[in-house]
Write an enzyme that holds these catalytic residues in place. Structure first.
Site, mmCIF file in Angstrom:
data_model
loop_
_atom_site.group_PDB
_atom_site.id
_atom_site.type_symbol
_atom_site.label_atom_id
_atom_site.label_comp_id
_atom_site.label_asym_id
_atom_site.label_seq_id
_atom_site.Cartn_x
_atom_site.Cartn_y
_atom_site.Cartn_z
ATOM 1 N N ASP A 37 -2.418 0.006 7.393
ATOM 2 C CA ASP A 37 -1.713 -0.847 6.431
ATOM 3 C C ASP A 37 -2.445 -2.170 6.229
ATOM 4 O OD1 ASP A 37 0.112 1.195 6.523
ATOM 5 O OD2 ASP A 37 1.853 -0.069 6.852
ATOM 6 N N LYS B 248 0.838 -1.193 0.000
ATOM 7 C CA LYS B 248 0.000 0.000 0.000
ATOM 8 C C LYS B 248 0.870 1.239 0.000
ATOM 9 C CE LYS B 248 0.726 2.101 4.102
ATOM 10 N NZ LYS B 248 2.143 1.744 4.121
ATOM 11 N N GLU C 245 0.352 -7.329 13.103
ATOM 12 C CA GLU C 245 1.037 -6.044 13.029
ATOM 13 C C GLU C 245 1.442 -5.547 14.416
ATOM 14 O OE1 GLU C 245 2.475 -4.967 10.275
ATOM 15 O OE2 GLU C 245 1.275 -3.190 9.871
ATOM 16 N N GLY D 245 10.963 -2.254 4.536
ATOM 17 C CA GLY D 245 11.369 -1.043 5.235
ATOM 18 C C GLY D 245 11.281 0.203 4.394
ATOM 19 N N ALA D 246 10.387 0.199 3.400
ATOM 20 C CA ALA D 246 10.293 1.334 2.487
ATOM 21 C C ALA D 246 8.962 2.083 2.609
ATOM 22 C CB ALA D 246 10.484 0.853 1.047
ATOM 23 N N GLY D 247 8.168 1.770 3.629
ATOM 24 C CA GLY D 247 6.901 2.465 3.818
ATOM 25 C C GLY D 247 5.782 1.965 2.932
ATOM 26 N N SER E 169 5.311 -5.428 5.974
ATOM 27 C CA SER E 169 5.006 -6.238 7.160
ATOM 28 C C SER E 169 3.517 -6.533 7.247
ATOM 29 C CB SER E 169 5.489 -5.547 8.436
ATOM 30 O OG SER E 169 4.751 -4.365 8.693
ATOM 31 N N SER F 64 8.081 -12.022 -1.777
ATOM 32 C CA SER F 64 7.458 -10.706 -1.915
ATOM 33 C C SER F 64 8.149 -9.899 -2.992
ATOM 34 C CB SER F 64 7.523 -9.947 -0.586
ATOM 35 O OG SER F 64 6.871 -8.696 -0.685
ATOM 36 N N GLY G 47 4.163 -1.016 3.418
ATOM 37 C CA GLY G 47 3.315 -1.971 4.120
ATOM 38 C C GLY G 47 3.733 -3.414 3.954
#
Length: 500
Positions: A236, A37, A225, A174-176, A180, A169, A178
């Site tokens: 997210d 997202k 989460e 870690g890039a914003g 995780s 994936s 979503g």
């Protein structure tokens, strides 16, 4: 990696000639997939009870569930993209703690906080995961293990079948974006499917029933989460579960959030640029918390202004006469993107690399740019102006057929080509994608049918899944969009989605 020997599970040695015959797997393999997202408006403010709008993108995670013979009595978690591979003995897990009547949660429950006693019970089974690797990577491995074990023990039982859960994936970590949350959604959906707590998805499923299934997945994904992030907003996992775009607001964590599906959110071409600068969501959220404590009035004004930006976009998109193809509407939404970024800069959550990307794109004049997610690195998103694209990316059924996951769209304008050369030269990673695709999907069994109507199809086993090379390999093998690439001769069907 831990392993189980049959003798450790209570099986006594057998006389020669009476060796136990290996039993067959209990069920066929299946897959689930969930989209990444971007937060289009409202990041950080959403953590403080304000509104946000988030939309799904075509970068996705894929989870293959492979059943073992019932004599194995092990469960494995394999995330080869981050080099995580760990196995637990099912019978050694702390089932008693999770089946305690005072602690037990059911698949239909709303869980708004983690039970500290249950968290403590799984700690010995988490700390043994990847103990000798560098701290940053170990934290990622152990957070993933925590989410998995908490969900596995909450939704399963000691009689749960032995399985291997393998995740791949196409979403940068870690890039914003979503990533995780997609893991949590995939695990939640997979485990709920295993206990038969979900119906569908199927094409004639009533919308209300689809919405209920999505809500069940989303509730448990939020639990996952919490295991990873501690105090997530919930946005997210909500958009990853339901897809498309959502208006999201959580004023009271003891109650469900306000979630409004934005079915008319325009499916806009999106340039997504990864700074490759790692950052921590928790650290960036803490920055805003510290600012709010030190300068409460100023911080509240900034957060309220971000909320006003979100509400303005929501009002436009929700209007009865909203036309997603109207250039004036796109300009209005784009200007709100620019304003939102400026407010996030004032909150202190940008980064020099994000500002460099924005400068390059602003100089090219091809779109409206902002950071997305926690900031401090991660990604920037740009809604492209129509004149920046010589020939818009072709879509079928609302899905991008070119451009997703690094594929090169046809007919790019010279300005866009020049911009991409500059981004490449400075080491940034770019993706061309679209907003507002499907949410969580299921491939049961894990077989993609060819488009000719012939019997059979391509079975996706663990070996094929593990050997798929990179994002393009994953997409070519199991990609949700693969059945829509008709011009590439790859018409294969199988994925199904809950669509409320």
């Amino acid at each position: 990696m831990n392993s189980a020997h049959p003798a450790q599970n209570g099986n006594s040695p057998r006389p020669p000639g009476l060796t136990r015959k290996s039993s067959s797997p209990l069920m066929p393999a299946y897959m689930v997939s969930a989209p990444g997202k971007v937060i289009v408006y409202g990041e950080h403010a959403v953590v403080h009870g304000k509104a946000a709008i988030a939309a799904a993108i075509s970068l996705r995670s894929y989870l293959l569930v492979t059943f073992l013979s019932k004599s194995r009595r092990t469960v494995s978690l394999r995330f080869p993209d981050i080099n995580l591979d760990h196995t637990w003995n099912i019978d050694d897990l702390p089932w008693a703690a999770f089946s305690d009547p005072t602690k037990k949660k059911y698949y239909y429950d709303l869980v708004t906080s983690l039970d500290e006693d249950l968290v403590e019970a799984i700690q010995p089974h988490i700390t043994c995961v990847s103990p000798h690797i560098p701290e940053q990577q170990r934290r990622i491995h152990q957070n993933s293990a925590a989410a998995f074990l908490y969900l596995f023990l909450s939704l399963g039982s000691q009689k749960s079948p032995p399985c291997v859960y393998t995740l791949r994936s196409t979403i940068p970590i870690g890039a914003g974006l979503g990533s995780s949350a997609t893991i949590a959604v995939c695990l939640s959906a997979a485990l709920l499917l295993q206990i038969r707590a979900l119906s569908g998805p199927h094409t004639d499923q009533p919308p209300d029933e689809s919405a209920l299934q999505i809500e069940r997945i989303n509730r448990w994904a939020f639990v996952g989460e919490m295991c990873i992030h501690g105090n997530p907003s919930g946005v997210d996992n909500t958009v990853s579960s339901g897809g498309k775009a959502v208006y999201f607001k959580r004023e009271d964590y003891s109650k469900p959030p306000i979630v409004k599906a934005l079915r008319d959110f325009p499916e806009l071409p999106l340039l997504l640029v990864n700074t490759r600068q790692q950052r921590s969501t928790a650290v960036e959220v803490a920055k805003v918390g510290a600012l709010k404590k030190a300068h409460p009035r100023v911080a509240e004004l900034l957060l309220s202004a971000i909320n006003d930006v979100t509400e303005s976009a929501h009002s436009l998109i929700s209007a009865e006469d909203f036309d997603p193809d109207d250039p004036a509407a796109l300009k209005y939404l784009g200007e709100l993107i620019t304003i939102n970024h400026g407010l996030l800069v004032s909150l202190g959550v940008s980064h020099p690399k994000l500002e460099r990307i924005r400068a390059l794109i602003d100089h090219a004049g091809i779109g409206y740019t902002k950071l997305t997610g926690a900031g401090g690195g991660g990604c920037a998103i740009t809604i492209l102006k129509p004149e920046a694209i010589a020939h818009p990316t072709d879509t079928t059924n609302g899905h991008q057929t070119n451009g997703a996951n690094g594929h090169t769209p046809k007919g790019k304008s010279p300005i866009l080509q020049d911009l991409e050369r500059k981004l490449d030269a400075e080491g940034f990673e770019k993706f061309e994608t679209t907003l507002a695709g499907d949410g969580v999907g299921v491939l049961w069994p894990a077989v993609l049918q060819n488009g000719s109507g012939e019997e059979g199809g391509e079975e996706i086993d663990q070996e094929k899944f593990l050997n798929a090379e990179g994002d393009k390999g994953i997409e070519a093998l199991v990609g949700v969009a693969v059945s829509r690439r008709e011009e590439e001769g790859e018409v294969r069907e199988g994925w199904k989605f809950w669509r409320p």
